[in-house]
Design an enzyme around this catalytic site. Structure first.
Site, PDB file in Angstrom:
ATOM      1  N   SER A 331       0.840  -1.206   0.000  1.00  0.00           N
ATOM      2  CA  SER A 331       0.000   0.000   0.000  1.00  0.00           C
ATOM      3  C   SER A 331       0.873   1.254   0.000  1.00  0.00           C
ATOM      4  O   SER A 331       0.600   2.217  -0.732  1.00  0.00           O
ATOM      5  CB  SER A 331      -0.869   0.030   1.256  1.00  0.00           C
ATOM      6  OG  SER A 331      -1.826  -0.985   1.210  1.00  0.00           O
ATOM      7  N   ARG A 335       1.585   4.234  -3.024  1.00  0.00           N
ATOM      8  CA  ARG A 335       1.334   5.654  -2.731  1.00  0.00           C
ATOM      9  C   ARG A 335       2.607   6.492  -2.865  1.00  0.00           C
ATOM     10  O   ARG A 335       2.544   7.672  -3.224  1.00  0.00           O
ATOM     11  CB  ARG A 335       0.730   5.786  -1.326  1.00  0.00           C
ATOM     12  CG  ARG A 335      -0.731   5.308  -1.269  1.00  0.00           C
ATOM     13  CD  ARG A 335      -1.159   4.954   0.142  1.00  0.00           C
ATOM     14  NE  ARG A 335      -2.582   4.700   0.293  1.00  0.00           N
ATOM     15  CZ  ARG A 335      -3.188   3.530   0.055  1.00  0.00           C
ATOM     16  NH1 ARG A 335      -2.484   2.495  -0.381  1.00  0.00           N
ATOM     17  NH2 ARG A 335      -4.490   3.396   0.243  1.00  0.00           N
ATOM     18  N   ARG A 431     -13.237  -7.396 -10.935  1.00  0.00           N
ATOM     19  CA  ARG A 431     -13.479  -6.789  -9.617  1.00  0.00           C
ATOM     20  C   ARG A 431     -14.355  -5.531  -9.724  1.00  0.00           C
ATOM     21  O   ARG A 431     -14.311  -4.804 -10.712  1.00  0.00           O
ATOM     22  CB  ARG A 431     -12.132  -6.503  -8.933  1.00  0.00           C
ATOM     23  CG  ARG A 431     -11.422  -7.830  -8.630  1.00  0.00           C
ATOM     24  CD  ARG A 431     -10.134  -7.649  -7.909  1.00  0.00           C
ATOM     25  NE  ARG A 431     -10.310  -7.077  -6.585  1.00  0.00           N
ATOM     26  CZ  ARG A 431      -9.310  -6.696  -5.807  1.00  0.00           C
ATOM     27  NH1 ARG A 431      -8.061  -6.836  -6.228  1.00  0.00           N
ATOM     28  NH2 ARG A 431      -9.545  -6.184  -4.622  1.00  0.00           N
ATOM     29  N   SER A 475     -13.535   1.067   2.946  1.00  0.00           N
ATOM     30  CA  SER A 475     -12.492   0.759   1.972  1.00  0.00           C
ATOM     31  C   SER A 475     -11.495   1.899   1.860  1.00  0.00           C
ATOM     32  O   SER A 475     -11.842   3.025   1.489  1.00  0.00           O
ATOM     33  CB  SER A 475     -13.123   0.500   0.596  1.00  0.00           C
ATOM     34  OG  SER A 475     -12.121   0.555  -0.391  1.00  0.00           O
ATOM     35  N   GLN A 477      -9.244   1.974  -0.308  1.00  0.00           N
ATOM     36  CA  GLN A 477      -9.049   2.270  -1.733  1.00  0.00           C
ATOM     37  C   GLN A 477     -10.052   3.313  -2.209  1.00  0.00           C
ATOM     38  O   GLN A 477      -9.693   4.231  -2.946  1.00  0.00           O
ATOM     39  CB  GLN A 477      -9.188   0.985  -2.548  1.00  0.00           C
ATOM     40  CG  GLN A 477      -8.078  -0.011  -2.258  1.00  0.00           C
ATOM     41  CD  GLN A 477      -8.218  -1.290  -3.040  1.00  0.00           C
ATOM     42  OE1 GLN A 477      -9.117  -1.441  -3.864  1.00  0.00           O
ATOM     43  NE2 GLN A 477      -7.324  -2.228  -2.791  1.00  0.00           N
ATOM     44  N   ASP A 625      -6.541  -8.148   4.657  1.00  0.00           N
ATOM     45  CA  ASP A 625      -5.748  -8.988   3.755  1.00  0.00           C
ATOM     46  C   ASP A 625      -5.154 -10.205   4.467  1.00  0.00           C
ATOM     47  O   ASP A 625      -4.575 -11.079   3.818  1.00  0.00           O
ATOM     48  CB  ASP A 625      -4.608  -8.161   3.143  1.00  0.00           C
ATOM     49  CG  ASP A 625      -5.144  -7.091   2.206  1.00  0.00           C
ATOM     50  OD1 ASP A 625      -6.272  -7.252   1.700  1.00  0.00           O
ATOM     51  OD2 ASP A 625      -4.438  -6.085   1.988  1.00  0.00           O
ATOM     52  N   LYS A 652     -12.003  -9.791  -3.378  1.00  0.00           N
ATOM     53  CA  LYS A 652     -10.552  -9.520  -3.432  1.00  0.00           C
ATOM     54  C   LYS A 652      -9.982 -10.192  -4.686  1.00  0.00           C
ATOM     55  O   LYS A 652     -10.730 -10.487  -5.615  1.00  0.00           O
ATOM     56  CB  LYS A 652      -9.897 -10.031  -2.146  1.00  0.00           C
ATOM     57  CG  LYS A 652     -10.307  -9.234  -0.912  1.00  0.00           C
ATOM     58  CD  LYS A 652      -9.781  -7.815  -1.003  1.00  0.00           C
ATOM     59  CE  LYS A 652     -10.227  -6.962   0.152  1.00  0.00           C
ATOM     60  NZ  LYS A 652      -9.858  -5.553  -0.023  1.00  0.00           N
ATOM     61  N   ARG A 656     -12.163 -14.949  -1.456  1.00  0.00           N
ATOM     62  CA  ARG A 656     -11.262 -15.561  -0.473  1.00  0.00           C
ATOM     63  C   ARG A 656     -11.996 -16.462   0.524  1.00  0.00           C
ATOM     64  O   ARG A 656     -11.368 -17.336   1.125  1.00  0.00           O
ATOM     65  CB  ARG A 656     -10.442 -14.484   0.248  1.00  0.00           C
ATOM     66  CG  ARG A 656      -9.370 -13.931  -0.671  1.00  0.00           C
ATOM     67  CD  ARG A 656      -8.458 -12.933  -0.013  1.00  0.00           C
ATOM     68  NE  ARG A 656      -7.371 -12.610  -0.945  1.00  0.00           N
ATOM     69  CZ  ARG A 656      -6.633 -11.516  -0.883  1.00  0.00           C
ATOM     70  NH1 ARG A 656      -6.849 -10.625   0.068  1.00  0.00           N
ATOM     71  NH2 ARG A 656      -5.670 -11.318  -1.753  1.00  0.00           N
ATOM     72  N   ARG A 698      -2.312 -14.413  -1.884  1.00  0.00           N
ATOM     73  CA  ARG A 698      -2.421 -14.642  -0.428  1.00  0.00           C
ATOM     74  C   ARG A 698      -2.972 -16.041  -0.111  1.00  0.00           C
ATOM     75  O   ARG A 698      -2.646 -16.607   0.928  1.00  0.00           O
ATOM     76  CB  ARG A 698      -3.259 -13.550   0.222  1.00  0.00           C
ATOM     77  CG  ARG A 698      -2.647 -12.159   0.017  1.00  0.00           C
ATOM     78  CD  ARG A 698      -3.095 -11.161   1.046  1.00  0.00           C
ATOM     79  NE  ARG A 698      -2.816  -9.799   0.582  1.00  0.00           N
ATOM     80  CZ  ARG A 698      -1.627  -9.193   0.665  1.00  0.00           C
ATOM     81  NH1 ARG A 698      -0.600  -9.820   1.190  1.00  0.00           N
ATOM     82  NH2 ARG A 698      -1.468  -7.956   0.217  1.00  0.00           N
TER      83      ARG A 698
HETATM   84  C1  S3P Z   1      -5.590  -1.343   0.255  1.00  0.00           C
HETATM   85  C2  S3P Z   1      -6.836  -1.411   0.834  1.00  0.00           C
HETATM   86  C3  S3P Z   1      -7.562  -2.660   1.059  1.00  0.00           C
HETATM   87  C4  S3P Z   1      -6.638  -3.875   0.934  1.00  0.00           C
HETATM   88  C5  S3P Z   1      -5.734  -3.789  -0.256  1.00  0.00           C
HETATM   89  C6  S3P Z   1      -4.866  -2.560  -0.154  1.00  0.00           C
HETATM   90  C7  S3P Z   1      -4.978  -0.031   0.043  1.00  0.00           C
HETATM   91  O1  S3P Z   1      -8.576  -2.775   0.098  1.00  0.00           O
HETATM   92  O2  S3P Z   1      -7.408  -5.056   0.854  1.00  0.00           O
HETATM   93  O3  S3P Z   1      -4.901  -4.927  -0.356  1.00  0.00           O
HETATM   94  O4  S3P Z   1      -3.773   0.017  -0.230  1.00  0.00           O
HETATM   95  O5  S3P Z   1      -5.672   0.974   0.162  1.00  0.00           O
HETATM   96  P1  S3P Z   1     -10.038  -2.103   0.320  1.00  0.00           P
HETATM   97  O6  S3P Z   1      -9.862  -0.670   0.405  1.00  0.00           O
HETATM   98  O7  S3P Z   1     -10.835  -2.477  -0.893  1.00  0.00           O
HETATM   99  O8  S3P Z   1     -10.567  -2.728   1.561  1.00  0.00           O
END
Ligand code: S3P
Length: 745
Positions: A331, A335, A431, A475, A477, A625, A652, A656, A698
């Site tokens: 993550s 970024r 997805r 989320s 993301q 995760d 995911k 999962r 994973r």
């Molecule tokens: C992540 C947020 C999570 C996580 C992903 C990385 C991120 O997803 O499962 O592996 O870097 O912001 P979600 O925001 O969909 O929960």
């Protein structure tokens, strides 16, 4: 909004090319065609070349070298490597104080050494470059305006280089159609010594050797395709190539020594008439060369081949001991690229995850005109282009397996003054994207997706307005996607999360000097659009999501004791530690500190017997995760473990819940699945069997860990995607005691 003309983004109005040979001439002719209004001049001892280029309309300015250098905005040195340093003094004396400089030489470290003696401000505007394109022909008459189209160009700036100068040189090569990459000068010289300099030496050597044979006339008369192919580059410019070997002596000597030793071993095999051994070597080499040619001629097919399935064979038993630092946080790595690219100035990243997902993000920003050097040993340097500096991508941006990259980039790209398209692999293409497309649409974004709400995403750049959004799912993301769009939107963007989810975006934005209100531990975060980011340094902690496999491995295996160093322990990510402790695991946290706004610590974990638990749904987003491997812990724990409120696990990289349930059942575990979770009856022992990871990294790693407590061999299929998040997994797992063998199908 229509696509901007990429080439028009070159800021320089007046370009001066020093050396109008084949490369310099190709640059001049390519630029003339791409940018008809550009003023192009050249300096060369060859008056004929200058005259021809003037007459064919390529050059539009003339004068003495002093006059030309003193009026140029961008000077390109296309001269042999050893001649180049001689021009530096002249450039320093005559060039304008804003002018930018670059070169095209095959050797880079000697330029960096020469620049060390120059004025720092001058050196900061000299961005060394090397096009991986050429021809054995020399001279202006061999110049080709298409020479660089679709070819790789390596920039080797140092962190002291100005980001603005790097951006300008990047735009120059973009205007010529090149794909701009970045490397450190020393790595460049090592790589080129092996892939370019050595082959040239061998070509010159074979021609010269045969020339000195008594019967050389006859030899050349009967020399056919093989000789012509092998010796083609011996027709290259002799001055240039003698310079290359002098300038890059150290790296070429090293690889030459290896080659000489290798030839000796081949000679020994010939002497022993070891036909089978020779055949094995030749077959291996043939396959490598065939793949290389395929990669050049058909990159799409080669990419599919690269992704050939691999599987893991896990022998049962073992224990887990040692001290390791796992790969960098995924993550945070994504970024660091995104914000480093948008910042003003040069951002240095250490501990970067060199996995496929993060590398696709690097490639996407390179495609948008950002100069990035590395990663080399986890170090990466990003020459930021500023909030308004991204260039329109010339092709769809491939996000591979990464939902994070696609969703974050969608927010950013929706607000750009150009159109773009985001694509992904099979898993990512299934997805859900509506979760970002809908709120971004409310901000004014225009994003098309499939009827099923999945990628590819076709984005038409638009002006956005801020939004206050209550996220229906917790989320990070989605939150990050909206915050990225919000940076460019008019007014205030505010995101409310229904449960705590990771806050790396917020921490990193603050690290880059952007003001935010709220954020963890508050449920609302707010920012105002129109600000800017200042470059910084980022030390990426080890990924707790990768460390989790080893936390569970040691926790479930008698006799284990493992130290995991420098793990990111951001409180929005530590659900796995909390849940394992609730199950009875012994995990000590020590050496706690903060690096670049993110807390890190060493984790020591020892075996202890575990008990099943009811998982608090509030911990779901903090552990999201890590559930696959936590289910393995639950299968080894005595009693029942129940998880509810985790429907997100179904969308995911695989479903999962189903993928883990299927695999655990194969190993003999009793369980029940729910739409939003699972019940696992643990402590009954694990058997062996064949498990499909469904291409989910994973799931593959979780079952590799299960092998420690299995009574028979486990074979895990479809493990190739482990490289997306944890490239060194197999070797690190083996190092600490897992018995794991990787097989290519
Ligand atoms: C992540 C947020 C999570 C996580 C992903 C990385 C991120 O997803 O499962 O592996 O870097 O912001 P979600 O925001 O969909 O929960």
């Amino acid at each position: 909004m229509s696509l901007l003309n990429t080439a028009a983004a070159l800021n320089s109005q007046r370009i001066c090319i020093v050396g109008l040979g084949m490369i310099g001439g190709s640059i001049a002719r390519g630029l003339r065609r791409a940018l008809p209004d550009l003023t192009i001049s050249a300096v060369d001892q060859d008056a004929e070349a200058l005259k021809t280029a003037w007459e064919d309309g390529t050059l539009t300015a003339s004068g003495s070298i002093e006059e030309l250098l003193s009026s140029a905005d961008l000077v390109i040195l296309a001269v042999p490597p050893l001649t180049l340093p001689n021009f530096l003094a002249q450039l320093q004396t005559h060039a304008q104080s804003h002018a930018v400089f670059t070169d095209v030489g095959s050797v880079k470290t000697h330029i960096i050494e020469a620049l060390a003696d120059c004025d720092a401000n001058f050196a900061s505007r000299f961005v060394p470059g090397h096009p991986i394109a050429g021809s054995e022909k020399s001279g202006y008459l061999a110049a080709n305006p298409d020479l660089f189209a679709g070819r790789k160009l390596i920039l080797t700036p140092l962190p002291q280089n100005s980001a603005a100068a790097a951006a300008e040189v990047n735009r120059l090569w973009r205007a010529l159609g090149a794909e701009v990459l970045g490397m450190s000068p020393s790595r460049h010289d090592e790589v080129l010594a092996a892939t370019s300099h050595l082959p040239h030496l061998l070509a010159y050597a074979i021609v010269d050797l045969l020339l000195h044979q008594d019967s050389s006339e006859d030899i050349f008369r009967y020399a056919a395709g093989g000789f012509a192919d092998f010796s083609r580059v011996a027709s290259s410019n002799a001055q240039m190539w003698s310079d290359v070997f002098v300038a890059n002596a150290e790296a070429t000597e090293k690889v030459l020594d290896q080659y000489i030793d290798y030839l000796r071993s081949l000679k020994a095999l010939i002497n022993q008439r070891a036909g089978e051994d020779l055949k094995t070597i030749f077959q291996r080499a043939k396959q490598t060369r065939d793949n290389f040619v395929l990669r050049i001629l058909n990159p799409a097919q080669a990419m599919a081949m690269n992704n050939t399935p691999s599987s893991y064979r896990i022998s049962p038993g073992g224990s887990v001991t040692g001290t390791i630092r796992v790969a960098g946080d995924k993550s945070i790595s994504h970024r660091s690229i995104i914000f480093g690219a948008l910042a003003k100035g040069v951002t240095r990243v250490t501990g970067f995850l060199e996995g496929e997902d993060a590398m696709n993000t690097v490639a996407a920003f390179r495609e948008m005109g950002v100069t990035v050097t590395g990663p080399e040993n986890g170090e990466l340097t990003i020459f930021g282009v500023g909030m308004q500096g991204l260039q329109p991508p010339r092709k769809p941006l491939y996000m591979g397996n990464s939902g994070t990259a696609m969703r974050l980039l969608a927010g950013l790209l929706a607000a750009q003054p150009f159109d773009s398209e985001l694509t992904g692999d099979e898993s990512l293409s299934g997805r859900p994207m509506e979760r970002i497309v809908k709120p971004l649409g409310q901000m004014g974004a225009s994003i098309e997706m499939s009827a099923a709400g999945t990628p590819p995403l076709r984005i038409t750049g638009a002006d956005l307005v801020g939004l206050s959004y209550d996220m229906p799912v917790a989320s990070a993301q989605v939150k990050s996607s909206l915050l990225l769009a919000g940076l460019f939107a008019e007014g205030k963007t505010s995101v409310t999360e229904p449960a705590i989810c990771r806050d790396h975006t917020e921490r990193m934005l603050r690290g880059f000097g952007y003001e935010l209100e709220g954020g963890y531990p508050e449920a609302v975060v707010t920012l105002f659009g129109g600000g800017s980011l200042q470059a910084t340094s980022i030390d990426v902690p080890a990924d707790i999501s990768s460390a989790a496999f080893f936390l569970v491995a040691a926790a479930i295996t008698p006799g284990s004791e493992l130290i995991l160093q420098h793990v990111g322990v951001n409180p929005t990510r530590t659900g796995i530690i909390e849940l394992l402790r609730q199950m009875g695991a012994r995990i000590e946290v020590s050496n706690e500190k903060e690096v670049g706004g993110e807390p890190v610590a060493d984790l020591t974990v020892r075996y202890s017997s575990l008990q099943g638990i009811e998982i608090d749904p509030a911990l779901v987003p903090l552990t999201i995760d890590e559930f696959p491997v936590l289910f393995v812990a639950a299968a080894c724990a005595d009693g029942r473990t129940v998880l509810r409120g985790a429907e997100e696990l179904r969308v995911k990289e695989s479903d999962r819940i189903e993928a883990m349930a299927e695999g655990l059942k194969t190993l003999g575990i009793e369980l029940e699945t729910f739409a939003d979770g699972i019940r696992i009856e643990g402590g009954t022992g694990l058997g062996g069997g064949i498990i499909d990871s469904h291409g989910d990294h994973r799931i593959a790693m979780a079952f590799a860990v299960a092998g420690l407590r299995a009574s028979a061999e486990i074979e895990i299929l479809n493990c190739q995607n482990v490289a997306t998040s944890f490239p060194g997994f197999v070797s690190q797992a083996t190092e600490v005691g897992l018995k794991i063998e990787e097989l290519s199908d």
